[in-house]
Design an enzyme around this catalytic site. Structure first.
Site, PDB file in Angstrom:
ATOM      1  N   SER A   1     -11.858  40.777 -13.559  1.00  0.00           N
ATOM      2  CA  SER A   1     -13.191  41.054 -14.103  1.00  0.00           C
ATOM      3  C   SER A   1     -13.370  40.359 -15.430  1.00  0.00           C
ATOM      4  CB  SER A   1     -13.380  42.565 -14.304  1.00  0.00           C
ATOM      5  OG  SER A   1     -14.554  42.852 -15.046  1.00  0.00           O
TER       6      SER A   1
ATOM      7  N   TYR B   1     -10.853  50.681 -17.788  1.00  0.00           N
ATOM      8  CA  TYR B   1     -11.123  49.673 -16.754  1.00  0.00           C
ATOM      9  C   TYR B   1     -10.775  48.281 -17.265  1.00  0.00           C
ATOM     10  CZ  TYR B   1     -13.799  47.121 -13.174  1.00  0.00           C
ATOM     11  OH  TYR B   1     -14.186  46.288 -12.164  1.00  0.00           O
TER      12      TYR B   1
END
Length: 323
Positions: free
Chosen positions: A218, A231
């Site tokens: 990501s 995250y």
């Protein structure tokens, strides 16, 4: 040596340039904010989206507008002919789009998913519509036993395992770091890191030279996100895992790479953000919109295919809409 007169002349010159630019600015209309960039084979949805907030783990069938995954203009050319792929989080979002393109390129596909039966069935039908077999496996990648079972069933039902796509993820914001509970932190790490580790360790003994592992990272693993501390931490870990594992598996002839997307319109975010934020999801990217899953999936085809990327391993491929 410059005199006082010389420096005064230089200052006057700067002011003359400034006056001309100021006059032009006054005459010129204010530039409009650029529209969302549309550079694909078809027009993609732009913010604002309908306000919505869905319960975890998120259901693709409930999202409005529906994520675009079928890439109708993509022409298959046997890049994965005869291969078998296992895709975690394959029921929806990026995972579903990857499953469809893999099938169009000639691969049989197994998808692992948590509990989204309706979405998984849609993906299965989409893969089968491409003329390939699809195995849907319900379970939790955070559990080692499920990862072992998923690999075993894939090999048994589809005849082998050539491509592993680690894609399943858990994400939910925590605005104040002090509010990030141990349960929340543990759920993120167990899904996003343990899941990738377990699945890769179970898959590698079944893979032959020429096989590939592709991890979903990501942009948050590159830049960080202040509201997604846990995250971001796992996605940065996935990037490091990719680089380290690629070196470890070179001797086995297995390539390991990662795709690091920016905002993508999938069930992950409408079930993570508040409804008002979902309505503007992706609006702050240079392209002024989020990616659709079918815009990300070709990168996975590229990294999976030995025709395309036989000399590529240990790479992190960002697809971030112009950041």
């Amino acid at each position: 040596m410059l005199t006082r007169s010389d420096t005064s002349k230089a200052a006057q010159k700067q002011r003359r340039v400034q006056r001309k630019v100021d006059a032009r600015d006054r005459r010129s209309p204010k530039a409009k904010e650029p529209a969302a960039m549309q550079a694909g084979a078809r027009r993609y949805p732009e913010p604002p989206f309908p306000k919505q907030h869905h319960p975890k783990p998120g259901q693709e069938w409930a999202i409005e507008p529906a994520p675009l995954y079928d890439a109708p203009f993509w022409q298959g050319s046997k890049k994965l002919d005869g291969k078998v792929a296992l895709i975690t989080g394959g029921d929806s979002g990026i995972g579903r789009a990857v499953a469809v393109l893999f099938a169009r390129e000639g691969a049989d596909v197994a998808i692992a998913y948590l509990s989204e039966d309706r979405d998984a069935e849609t993906t299965k039908r989409a893969v089968e519509a491409e003329g390939r077999r699809c195995l849907a496996l319900r379970g939790d990648v955070a559990k080692r036993a499920f990862c072992r079972k998923a690999v075993e069933q894939t090999v048994k039902a589809l005849g082998g395992l050539d491509v592993l796509v680690n894609n399943a993820a858990f994400q939910i914001h925590s605005t104040d770091f002090a509010d990030l509970t141990e349960e929340h932190f543990d759920t993120t790490l167990k899904t996003n890191l343990y899941g990738y580790f377990h699945m890769a360790q179970e898959a590698v003994p079944r893979m032959k030279p020429g096989s590939a592992i592709i991890n979903t990272g990501s942009v948050t693993g590159i830049e960080g996100s202040k509201h997604l501390v846990d995250y971001s931490m796992t996605k940065g870990g996935i990037h490091a895992f990719t680089r380290a594992l690629s070196g470890n598996l070179i001797g086995k002839g297995i390539r390991v790479n990662a795709v690091a997307p920016g905002p993508v319109w999938t069930p992950l975010n409408p079930s993570e953000k508040e409804a008002e934020d979902v309505a503007q999801f992706g609006a702050k990217t240079p392209m002024k919109r989020p990616a659709q899953p079918e815009e990300i999936a070709p990168a996975y085809v590229f990294l999976a295919s030995p025709q395309c990327s036989s000399y590529i391993t240990g790479e992190i491929l960002p697809i971030v809409g112009g950041y």
